[in-house]
Structure formats: structure tokens, C-alpha cells
Design a protein around this motif. Structure first.
Motif: not given
Length: 605
Positions: A502-508
């Protein structure tokens, strides 16, 4: 700028001259020329007459010759005042052309003609048309047997002034009396004045030889004496050109001609090397193998700063690749590149690169051989050649005759070089790996190649490369298909794991980081566009306009009828796409380190 400006000025003067003569159609050229000569506007009048009656310029030339030979005007003296880029005078080259056509039939003192011809020749500077006046001067001299002798006397009396006319004089004389002017050329090859020696040596290969005459034995002997004694680079260049010209007259003199090339080139002069490059470029198909081998030995040391010489070498190599000896051409190109390991020499060989790209066999041979060699300059040259391809992705094959397919070390070495240098052409790199799979039966090699296909190619390029590999899988069979399918399964599982997280804010990256990267990338693209635009032949010929908005552009163009016509060009969308490696964002340092390793590793011998 000068050419365009000159064309516009010439057109303006042409229109003006035509208008001036419009009301004088009933008046003969003779009257107009005499009036122009009397009023001091002779050259303008000559130019205007030539413009007014383009289809019958021979009549104008005949009239000039007649008026001069009758003593009514002095055409030679008048044309001594013709200058290029003059703001008030007539257009230089069209006006000079009239004199060129008239010169052979003019009766005038030789010294005055010599001064006029030199003035018109030197005034043309480095224009490609500068030398056309010399051909007319040769015809002028050949009209009378006494003229070449008189000219030769003037040249020897004032070599600093007239040395440039020596070749034309000897050539013209050889049309009349070949033995005498050959002996004069040989005598001047040993003159104390270096300028006369330079031109005498140059002239020997251009003399007129009567049919059935004796072979040029004495001429070759003179060149051999000069080659042994001279150190002047321009004389050595003349020896090379004359030796080849004499070889074309008598093929039996091949050993002596090759020896002359060897002696002249061994003194390592740049003029001599350039002369050899001209022979190689423009007479490639006429070169015997022995002379070709001699040239290869010396042309490989050409300097990267000598653009003209490099261009000539490129022409010769391109011709050999297309019609001659491709194996010799590739070997020579390889030797030249290895002789300049720290310079991007392949960029100067765009013609050779095109010939290689147009021949699938040559592409395969060069790619396999040079990657297997492993030298940086050769591998970078493969990258330059492949990068010269435009359009659809270039599908590559390896040449099995250049590779021991059962040798794991060498197969993997070529595969890693292909990835290291063709990483930003990932489909081309993938085709190399799949081609290597086809030419090996070793399971260990196949497994290693499949691992490289997955990481770094499929792992970084999950778009077009993955689509291409999927299509390739349908065309393969046996163990090759199994290895490809295993790599495809691995990338599908990897992408599936990523989607499952899923989408992880820390990876963007944040908005500020994205904006900073966008500005940085836009700056790089703008600089790249400007650099490419500066090298565009098309954009250097036409003007450029920028449209801020709208659906079409409107221009007004003058037609043949003199009227302005409206032209509308509808705007259309054009687009392109680039797939960036995934690891460039996730692990840029790791990706860069891996590619550097692939590029720099070597095989111990």
C-alpha cells in the motif's frame, strides 16, 4: 551570415542593375560597356549586363574580349579593382565569373594578367569557388607557347609575389611541351626558395602527360630525392599527393609510391598526414592493399583537434565499411580508438557509425568484439554507435564467431558490459542478454544471464522492457524460454509485493522535494535542448518563433507574382516518453556503483 548578407545584397544590386538596363534594350552591350568604362562604372555595368540577359552571357563575354583586343578598354586592369564584400561595388563572384570566361581569349601582357588573377584569387579568401579563376588562367597560358615561359620567368624573378601561380604555369606548359616543363618542375624541386619547392613538388603529379609517353620515371626519382632531403611539412604533403597521382598513371610503380608515403609520413607532419587522409577519403576504392596498410599505420595517430583530417578519415572508413574491406576498416577504427584512450574519438566518426548501424552483421561483430575486449574507449564507442540510432528500439544480436559461447567468464563479461554501457537503452541491453542465452547450452551461464535480466533490467524498467521480454518469451523455446519466464515471474512477484504494502507516506518525497527535483530536472532538459539545437543544421537555416497560445500560426510569404500570400499552419501535438530506472529514486548510489563496476571490470589475461 556573410553568405546570406551577400546574397541579399547581390539580389538588391541585381534588381537595380536590371532596372537600369530596362530602358536600354535597344542599345547594344558594346555601347553600354564603353559608356560604363568611360564614366568609371565599368564593373557595375558588366554585372548589370549579365543580370539583364542571363541566357546570353556568352555574347557579353565575346563583347568584352572584342573590346579589349581592339584596344578600346583594358579588361584586365579594370578587374584588378574588383573586391569582395564591397558595399558599393557589384556582386563579386558573378562578376568575376564573366572575367573567367573571357580570360582565355584575351590578348594582354602576361605580368598584368598575373597580377589580376592573383588579386581575384586572393580576394576570394577561403571560398570554395576561389580556385576557379586558376583554371581560366591555365587556359590563357596554354593559348600561346611563349606565355608559360614568360610567366615562369616572372615567378622566379619575384617568387614572394607570384609563387602561387607556379602550379598553373607548369600545368599549362605541360600541355604544350611536357618534357621541358617536367624538367623545369624537377629543377624547381631543388630550388633554394622553399615556396617554389613546395609548389613544384605539388605540380609534378598534375602535369599533362601525352598518351603513349614514357612512364614518369624521372618524376618519381625527383620525389624520392625530395622525400629523403626535405623536412618541410608542406613539401612532404605535396610529395604524398604527387606520388599517388603518378601511381594512378603507372600501377607498376606501387612499391615506389608506397615507399614515398612511408618516408613522408614517418616524419610525423600534420600537413602530410592531412594529405594522406585526403587520398584515403576520396580515392578509397583505388588504393592498393599495400598502400592501404601503410595509411592505416599512420592515420591512427591523427589528433582529435584536427577536425578536417578526422572528417577525411571518417569518409574513408565509411567507404570501406560499405563497399571495400569491412574487416580492415573495423580493425583500423579499433586501433585508432585505442591510440587515443582518453579522448571521445568515436564522436567524430558519425559516418562510420551510420554504416555500422545500417549493417546488422557489422553491429553484431563490433558490439561483441569491443565489449569482449573490455577497454573503456571501445565500450564507450559501442555506446556512441548505438546512441546514434533514432526511431524504434534497436534490437541487437551477438556475433558467435567472436565469442567462445561455452566460456562462462567471457559470456558474462559481455553481458555485464552490455548492461553497464547500454543501461539507458534497456531494450537493446535485453536483446543482448537474450541473444547470449541462445548461443550457450551451459545451465550455469543461462541461470546467471536470467538473473541479470531480472536485476537490473526488469527490476528498473517494468514498462516497455517487461513487455518486450514477454513478447520474446513467446518466440523462444526450451531452456531459453524457461529462463525468461522465470525472470518474468520474479518481477511479477516483486511488483505484487509492492502493491500489497500500500501507500506509505514515508516512502514518498514531500512537496518541497518534488518541486526542487522538478526545477532541477527542467533545468537539465533546457540545457540539453539548447545544446542539441545549437548543432541542428535545420534550425541554423531557418528562423524560430515561439507561440504562447492558439490553434495555428499565420505567416505571409511573397510569391513569384510579387504579392504577399497568407499561409496558415495548424498546430499539432507531439509527444515522447522516457522510462527512468526505478532504482534511480530508491537506491541511486547502489545503482550507480553497480553500473560503474560493470563498466570498469576487466578479464585478466
Amino acid at each position: 551570415m556573410l553568405v546570406n548578407s551577400g546574397l541579399r545584397t547581390g539580389c538588391d544590386r541585381e534588381n537595380k542593375g536590371a532596372k537600369q538596363l530596362t530602358g536600354e534594350r535597344s542599345v547594344s552591350n558594346r555601347d553600354v560597356l564603353l559608356r560604363g568604362y568611360a564614366t568609371g562604372n565599368f564593373l557595375d555595368t558588366v554585372y548589370a549586363c549579365s543580370v539583364a540577359d542571363r541566357k546570353n552571357r556568352n555574347a557579353l563575354v565575346l563583347e568584352l574580349v572584342t573590346l579589349h583586343n581592339e584596344g578600346l578598354i583594358d579588361v584586365v586592369k579594370a578587374f584588378e579593382s574588383l573586391k569582395i564584400n564591397s558595399s558599393s561595388g557589384p556582386d563579386f563572384f558573378p562578376t568575376r565569373h564573366i572575367f573567367e570566361k573571357a580570360l582565355p581569349d584575351i590578348n594582354a601582357p602576361v605580368p598584368s594578367v598575373m597580377r589580376c588573377v592573383l588579386h581575384l584569387y586572393r580576394n576570394a579568401a577561403k571560398d570554395m569557388a576561389a580556385g576557379t579563376i586558376i583554371e581560366s588562367f591555365i587556359d590563357f597560358l596554354a593559348k600561346e607557347p611563349t606565355r608559360p615561359r614568360e610567366t615562369l620567368t616572372e615567378i622566379e624573378a619575384s617568387p614572394d609575389m607570384f609563387a602561387d601561380l607556379l602550379p598553373a604555369t607548369l600545368i599549362a606548359g605541360s600541355h604544350i611541351d611536357n618534357p621541358f616543363y617536367l624538367s623545369e618542375a624537377i629543377r624547381l624541386c631543388e630550388d633554394n626558395n622553399v615556396e617554389l619547392r613546395r609548389r613544384a613538388v605539388f605540380s609534378i603529379g598534375r602535369l599533362k602527360w601525352p598518351e603513349g609517353s614514357a612512364k614518369p620515371e624521372s618524376a618519381l626519382a625527383a620525389l624520392e630525392r625530395s622525400a629523403a632531403a626535405e623536412t618541410d611539412d608542406q613539401i612532404l604533403a605535396g610529395i604524398i599527393k604527387s606520388a599517388f597521382a603518378l601511381l594512378q598513371l603507372d600501377k607498376a610503380q606501387e612499391p615506389r609510391a608506397v615507399s614515398l608515403f612511408e618516408i613522408a609520413l614517418s616524419k610525423r607532419g600534420e600537413y602530410a598526414l592531412h594529405a594522406a587522409s585526403e587520398v584515403f577519403a576520396f580515392c578509397t576504392g583505388e588504393l592498393p592493399v599495400s598502400l592501404l596498410d601503410c595509411l592505416f599505420g599512420y592515420l591512427a595517430r591523427v589528433k582529435s583537434t584536427n577536425k578536417g583530417t578526422l572528417h577525411n578519415v571518417d569518409l574513408g572508413v565509411s567507404h570501406l565499411l560499405e563497399k571495400g574491406h569491412p574487416e580492415k576498416a573495423i580493425q583500423f577504427l579499433e586501433n585508432l580508438l585505442l591510440a587515443h584512450p582518453s579522448e571521445p574519438m568515436m564522436e567524430a566518426f558519425d559516418g562510420a557509425a551510420r554504416e555500422i548501424l545500417n549493417n546488422k552483421v557489422l553491429v553484431s561483430k563490433v558490439l561483441t568484439r569491443w565489449f569482449l575486449h573490455g577497454d573503456k574507449v571501445l565500450c564507450e564507442s559501442v555506446h556512441t554507435i548505438i546512441g546514434a540510432h533514432h526511431g524504434d528500439d534497436l534490437l541487437l544480436e551477438i556475433d558467435p564467431t567472436e565469442l567462445q559461447s561455452a566460456d562462462l567468464t567471457h559470456v558474462m563479461f559481455v553481458a555485464r558490459k552490455a548492461i553497464g554501457y547500454l543501461f539507458m537503452q534497456p531494450i537493446s541491453a535485453a536483446t543482448v542478454l537474450i541473444s547470449l542465452m541462445r548461443h550457450t547450452t551451459d545451465n550455469t551461464v543461462l541461470t546467471e544471464l536470467g538473473a541479470l535480466l531480472f536485476d537490473p533490467l526488469l527490476l528498473n524498467f517494468t514498462g516497455k522492457v517487461r513487455e518486450y521480454v514477454m513478447q520474446s518469451s513467446k518466440l523462444e523455446s526450451g531452456k531459453v524460454k524457461e529462463v525468461i519466464d522465470k525472470a518474468l515471474k520474479a518481477i511479477d512477484e516483486y511488483l505484487g509485493y509492492l502493491r500489497a504494502v500500500g501507500d506509505l507516506t514515508a516512502l514518498h518525497p514531500g512537496e518541497a522535494q518534488r518541486e526542487a527535483h522538478h526545477r532541477y530536472f527542467s533545468h537539465l532538459m533546457a540545457e540539453s535542448y539548447k545544446a542539441a539545437e545549437a548543432q541542428s543544421v535545420f534550425l541554423n537555416l531557418v528562423s524560430k518563433s515561439v507561440l504562447l497560445y492558439g490553434r495555428k500560426s499565420i505567416n505571409y510569404v511573397n510569391g513569384p507574382d510579387g504579392q504577399s500570400h497568407r499561409m496558415e499552419i495548424g498546430l499539432q501535438t507531439h509527444g515522447t516518453e522516457m522510462e527512468f530506472p526505478r532504482m534511480e529514486n530508491i537506491d541511486p548510489f547502489g545503482l550507480d556503483y553497480m553500473l560503474r563496476m560493470f563498466r570498469n571490470e576487466r578479464i585478466r589475461t
